[in-house]
Design an enzyme around this catalytic site. Structure first.
Site, PDB file in Angstrom:
ATOM      1  N   CYS A   2      36.970  61.368  67.028  1.00 39.29           N
ATOM      2  CA  CYS A   2      35.991  62.449  66.950  1.00 39.29           C
ATOM      3  C   CYS A   2      35.210  62.561  68.251  1.00 39.29           C
ATOM      4  O   CYS A   2      35.073  61.595  68.999  1.00 39.29           O
ATOM      5  CB  CYS A   2      35.025  62.198  65.810  1.00 39.29           C
ATOM      6  SG  CYS A   2      35.795  61.899  64.215  1.00 39.29           S
ATOM      7  N   ARG A  27      41.169  63.881  72.549  1.00 36.95           N
ATOM      8  CA  ARG A  27      40.889  62.696  71.727  1.00 36.95           C
ATOM      9  C   ARG A  27      41.529  62.781  70.346  1.00 36.95           C
ATOM     10  O   ARG A  27      41.663  61.789  69.653  1.00 36.95           O
ATOM     11  CB  ARG A  27      39.374  62.523  71.568  1.00 36.95           C
ATOM     12  CG  ARG A  27      38.672  62.188  72.861  1.00 36.95           C
ATOM     13  CD  ARG A  27      37.164  62.278  72.714  1.00 36.95           C
ATOM     14  NE  ARG A  27      36.629  61.276  71.814  1.00 36.95           N
ATOM     15  CZ  ARG A  27      36.143  60.114  72.209  1.00 36.95           C
ATOM     16  NH1 ARG A  27      36.150  59.783  73.482  1.00 36.95           N
ATOM     17  NH2 ARG A  27      35.643  59.256  71.342  1.00 36.95           N
ATOM     18  N   TRP A  75      37.950  64.128  63.355  1.00 36.79           N
ATOM     19  CA  TRP A  75      39.244  63.546  62.989  1.00 36.79           C
ATOM     20  C   TRP A  75      39.059  62.924  61.625  1.00 36.79           C
ATOM     21  O   TRP A  75      38.258  62.004  61.457  1.00 36.79           O
ATOM     22  CB  TRP A  75      39.652  62.500  64.023  1.00 36.79           C
ATOM     23  CG  TRP A  75      41.068  62.049  63.963  1.00 36.79           C
ATOM     24  CD1 TRP A  75      42.174  62.705  64.426  1.00 36.79           C
ATOM     25  CD2 TRP A  75      41.544  60.791  63.433  1.00 36.79           C
ATOM     26  NE1 TRP A  75      43.297  61.943  64.227  1.00 36.79           N
ATOM     27  CE2 TRP A  75      42.953  60.763  63.618  1.00 36.79           C
ATOM     28  CE3 TRP A  75      40.931  59.701  62.839  1.00 36.79           C
ATOM     29  CZ2 TRP A  75      43.740  59.694  63.225  1.00 36.79           C
ATOM     30  CZ3 TRP A  75      41.719  58.622  62.437  1.00 36.79           C
ATOM     31  CH2 TRP A  75      43.105  58.637  62.631  1.00 36.79           C
ATOM     32  N   ASN A 100      30.295  60.197  64.664  1.00 37.56           N
ATOM     33  CA  ASN A 100      31.556  59.498  64.882  1.00 37.56           C
ATOM     34  C   ASN A 100      31.455  58.138  64.218  1.00 37.56           C
ATOM     35  O   ASN A 100      30.404  57.490  64.276  1.00 37.56           O
ATOM     36  CB  ASN A 100      31.827  59.288  66.371  1.00 37.56           C
ATOM     37  CG  ASN A 100      32.171  60.563  67.096  1.00 37.56           C
ATOM     38  OD1 ASN A 100      32.288  61.626  66.499  1.00 37.56           O
ATOM     39  ND2 ASN A 100      32.327  60.462  68.408  1.00 37.56           N
ATOM     40  N   GLY A 101      32.557  57.650  63.644  1.00 38.72           N
ATOM     41  CA  GLY A 101      32.557  56.337  63.043  1.00 38.72           C
ATOM     42  C   GLY A 101      32.705  56.397  61.534  1.00 38.72           C
ATOM     43  O   GLY A 101      33.093  57.427  60.972  1.00 38.72           O
ATOM     44  N   GLU A 485      57.283  49.180  74.554  1.00 40.55           N
ATOM     45  CA  GLU A 485      56.467  50.291  75.040  1.00 40.55           C
ATOM     46  C   GLU A 485      57.283  51.577  75.114  1.00 40.55           C
ATOM     47  O   GLU A 485      56.794  52.657  74.781  1.00 40.55           O
ATOM     48  CB  GLU A 485      55.880  49.930  76.408  1.00 40.55           C
ATOM     49  CG  GLU A 485      55.052  51.021  77.060  1.00 40.55           C
ATOM     50  CD  GLU A 485      53.820  51.418  76.274  1.00 40.55           C
ATOM     51  OE1 GLU A 485      53.242  52.476  76.612  1.00 40.55           O
ATOM     52  OE2 GLU A 485      53.428  50.708  75.326  1.00 40.55           O
ATOM     53  N   LYS A 489      56.428  55.031  73.057  1.00 39.24           N
ATOM     54  CA  LYS A 489      56.253  56.333  73.697  1.00 39.24           C
ATOM     55  C   LYS A 489      57.136  57.386  73.041  1.00 39.24           C
ATOM     56  O   LYS A 489      56.718  58.509  72.800  1.00 39.24           O
ATOM     57  CB  LYS A 489      56.569  56.246  75.193  1.00 39.24           C
ATOM     58  CG  LYS A 489      55.514  55.540  76.005  1.00 39.24           C
ATOM     59  CD  LYS A 489      54.234  56.354  76.060  1.00 39.24           C
ATOM     60  CE  LYS A 489      53.046  55.455  76.341  1.00 39.24           C
ATOM     61  NZ  LYS A 489      52.604  54.649  75.198  1.00 39.24           N
ATOM     62  N   GLU A 492      55.799  58.249  69.598  1.00 42.74           N
ATOM     63  CA  GLU A 492      54.482  58.895  69.657  1.00 42.74           C
ATOM     64  C   GLU A 492      54.581  60.387  69.904  1.00 42.74           C
ATOM     65  O   GLU A 492      53.880  61.177  69.266  1.00 42.74           O
ATOM     66  CB  GLU A 492      53.641  58.281  70.790  1.00 42.74           C
ATOM     67  CG  GLU A 492      52.915  57.012  70.440  1.00 42.74           C
ATOM     68  CD  GLU A 492      52.076  56.514  71.601  1.00 42.74           C
ATOM     69  OE1 GLU A 492      50.911  56.161  71.365  1.00 42.74           O
ATOM     70  OE2 GLU A 492      52.573  56.479  72.737  1.00 42.74           O
ATOM     71  N   HIS A 508      71.325  39.344  64.809  1.00 44.02           N
ATOM     72  CA  HIS A 508      70.554  38.821  63.680  1.00 44.02           C
ATOM     73  C   HIS A 508      70.014  39.937  62.780  1.00 44.02           C
ATOM     74  O   HIS A 508      69.058  39.716  62.038  1.00 44.02           O
ATOM     75  CB  HIS A 508      69.405  37.954  64.194  1.00 44.02           C
ATOM     76  CG  HIS A 508      69.865  36.751  64.950  1.00 44.02           C
ATOM     77  ND1 HIS A 508      70.479  35.678  64.347  1.00 44.02           N
ATOM     78  CD2 HIS A 508      69.824  36.456  66.274  1.00 44.02           C
ATOM     79  CE1 HIS A 508      70.789  34.771  65.241  1.00 44.02           C
ATOM     80  NE2 HIS A 508      70.403  35.210  66.430  1.00 44.02           N
ATOM     81  N   LYS A 607      43.169  59.712  70.919  1.00 48.35           N
ATOM     82  CA  LYS A 607      43.171  58.977  72.178  1.00 48.35           C
ATOM     83  C   LYS A 607      42.334  57.711  72.098  1.00 48.35           C
ATOM     84  O   LYS A 607      42.795  56.630  72.447  1.00 48.35           O
ATOM     85  CB  LYS A 607      42.640  59.890  73.301  1.00 48.35           C
ATOM     86  CG  LYS A 607      42.661  59.234  74.684  1.00 48.35           C
ATOM     87  CD  LYS A 607      44.078  58.902  75.119  1.00 48.35           C
ATOM     88  CE  LYS A 607      44.114  58.285  76.491  1.00 48.35           C
ATOM     89  NZ  LYS A 607      45.480  57.846  76.847  1.00 48.35           N
TER      90      LYS A 607
END
Length: 612
Positions: A2, A27, A75, A100-101, A485, A489, A492, A508, A607
């Protein structure tokens, strides 16, 4: 996640707040809203589901006029994305709050307030804050006092900005566990969750600390109070990046721009930190040189991409400095009671320095004691993580707007290698290997540019992934975290399901997934494990898997039916993770473009993850 913007100015603030919201879109959010205090004492609000552009349309039809106000991008946490759940939330038509939070005790507070006759119109935890503030204001008739008394009842994490129609010349704010900064203008003042929101009006900021409450009044008056309610001075810091840092320039997306900025930001991260043949040990802060000689263990804690950087560092530190190293996901570390070996350095990694789980892990470690010192590797100098750690090292990546981290990751890797070499130097002094690696670091920006020159080849290669739904990434040694990574990516931003494994683990279990429809991406530097890796790739090819291999130019892997090879420049094996990251970033970018996804703002992601 947010975003908060607030302003008290000698001019109309609607467009200032709107521009701030646009600059916070990176964000991640699902709705937006704004409340403005009219000079004659009224309070006007406008909210919209979806992008800030939807709010902009409403404001064009019905502008909000006033010289003070608050705005927000939400958000969803408590309650679905909807206009009713969008911020600002009000208590009646006089008080508005953005938040926010997460308020952890909102249910008990809600029951208490409903019992006193307050009516709730949303599913959010934030509306509890609005009614609690309204109740406290009725008793004190002072907005600052109402906020100070209200936050004493709140449990959880929050950054708050509050406006009241009875006091149209001011706004108040508070922070605990979620960032909030004050922008200092000329006879005007601003609030935001991120300085990027305010660069159009100021480059001077006050970074509020945990528990701070602030009041902004007409004429640019800024009053800060600590968690005991006492007035306190907080220094003003000048933001070091220009306003053009949040412009795409000639690039189609922020992510592509940030990928191509890596040579420059790596050079900046190295600047002033390399001596003649060694890393200067004082770069981590006062007393860090002598402290490095005392370190006997390392504990690294991070989330997401930063966790992958920490995994690479474990290989480096143990091999080059001979120090046992543990790497743990922050959200797991903070909820277990681990054993801390003597003389352990606690290292946190975060792009923002406000990542909720990593910050909580730092505080957990500090509260339990036993650590020699804490070190934050971070991109934001005034962040909570930097302020609360004993030592720090800035990554100098500059603002990163794309949700999928690129330049923040590689500058973290560079910083971790600096830490590794500083630890080695503290034990061995100058030696041949240190001098060799310092020389390689000096050449790294040039090498990065050579890797980025493969962009066109990777774009052509990406067409093979456009219709795929799954992908497998393989690597060995330090290349395993790089494979992780790369898989992160791809998933995402292209929404292709991707997993990564150490190549030796294929037999395995993961080998069962391999067929002609499963592309397998491998990273192959010329290191001591390359022959092992080649054998693993033969296992894939024998089962009909299509291989895409990013190989160093002197590695003997031949193109052929079902085998695509892209050559990278020869590189010191210690530096190789930085170079081999680039093609994986570019591959994910070009595949996402082909699939038509929102590259910079992928669905469901934010973000800065400032809630648990």
């Amino acid at each position: 996640m947010c975003g908060i913007v607030g302003a008290v100015a000698g001019r109309q603030v609607q467009n200032i707040l709107l521009e701030g919201l646009k600059r916070l879109e990176y964000r991640g959010y699902d709705s937006a809203g704004m409340s403005i205090l009219a000079e004659e004492g009224g309070l006007s609000r406008q909210r919209a589901l979806g992008k800030v552009a939807e709010l902009d349309k409403k404001l064009q039809q019905a502008p909000l006029r006033g010289r003070a106000g608050i705005a927000h991008t939400r958000w969803a946490t408590h309650g679905r994305p909807s206009e009713e759940n969008a911020h600002p939330h009000q208590s009646g038509d006089r008080l508005a709050v953005v938040h926010n939070g997460i308020i952890e005790n909102f249910e008990s507070l809600r029951r208490e307030l409903e019992g006193q006759g307050y009516t709730f119109l949303s599913e959010t935890d934030t509306e509890v804050v609005a009614h609690l503030l309204a109740r406290e204001y009725e008793q004190s008739r002072d907005l600052l006092q109402a906020l100070q008394r209200a936050v004493a009842r709140l449990e959880g994490a929050y950054a708050l900005a509050v406006a009241h129609a009875a006091q149209p010349d001011r706004i108040v704010g508070a922070r605990k566990g979620s960032p909030l900064i004050v922008g200092v203008g000329i006879e005007e003042a601003f609030l935001a969750s991120d300085p990027l929101a305010l660069l159009q009006v100021t480059d001077r900021f006050v970074y509020l600390r945990e528990g701070d409450v602030v009041q902004l009044s007409d004429g640019g008056v800024i009053e800060v109070f600590d968690d005991a309610g006492q007035p306190i001075e907080r220094g003003i810091e000048v933001f070091e990046h220009g306003d053009n840092a949040i412009s795409r320039g000639n690039y189609r997306h922020f992510m592509l721009k940030e990928i191509h900025e890596q040579a420059a930001v790596i050079a900046k991260t190295l600047e002033g930190r390399l001596g003649d043949g060694h890393v200067m040990t004082h770069i981590f802060g006062s007393g860090s040189g002598s402290l490095m000689t005392d370190v006997r263990h390392i504990q690294i804690v991070a989330c997401g991409t930063s966790y992958h950087a920490g995994m690479v560092a474990r290989y480096w530190i143990e091999k080059l400095a001979g120090i046992p190293t543990q790497v743990e996901v922050a959200s797991e570390y903070r909820y277990r009671d681990g054993v801390v070996p003597d003389n352990t350095l606690f290292v946190t990694l975060s792009q923002s320095g406000e990542t909720a789980d990593t910050l909580a892990a730092l505080r957990h470690a500090q509260s339990h004691g036993g650590y020699l010192a804490s070190l934050a590797i971070c991109n934001v100098p005034g962040s909570s993580m930097v302020r609360e750690s004993d030592l720090s090292l800035m990554t100098h990546a500059g603002p990163e707007i794309g949700v999928a981290s690129t330049k923040a990751f590689t500058t973290q890797l560079v910083s971790l290698l600096l830490l590794t070499l500083a630890l080695r130097y503290a034990r061995n002094g100058d030696d041949e290997m240190q001098a060799r690696l310092v020389g390689a670091l000096r050449q790294l920006p040039q090498l990065i540019n050579q890797g980025l020159a493969l962009d066109g080849d990777i774009e052509r290669l990406s067409s093979a992934f456009a219709e795929k739904h799954h992908a497998l990434f393989l690597g060995r040694g330090t290349m395993f975290p790089i494979a992780l990574e790369g898989a992160l990516k791809l998933k995402e931003i292209s929404y292709i399901h991707a997993e990564a494994y150490p190549a030796g683990e294929l037999k395995h279990g993961p080998l069962a997934l391999v067929d002609s429809d499963m592309p397998v991406i491998a990273v192959a530097p010329n290191d001591e494990l390359v022959e092992k890796l080649k054998s693993n790739l033969q296992e894939v090819r024998a089962r009909g898997g299509e291989l895409f291999v990013f190989a160093e130019e002197n590695v003997a892997i031949s193109e052929g039916d079902g085998v695509h090879v892209l050559r990278l420049p020869a590189v010191d094996e210690v530096i190789a993770p930085l170079l081999f990251t680039l093609p994986l970033q570019l591959l994910s970018y070009h595949v996402a473009v082909l699939k038509g996804t929102d590259v910079d703002q992928p669905r469901n992601l934010a973000k800065s993850v400032t809630v648990e």
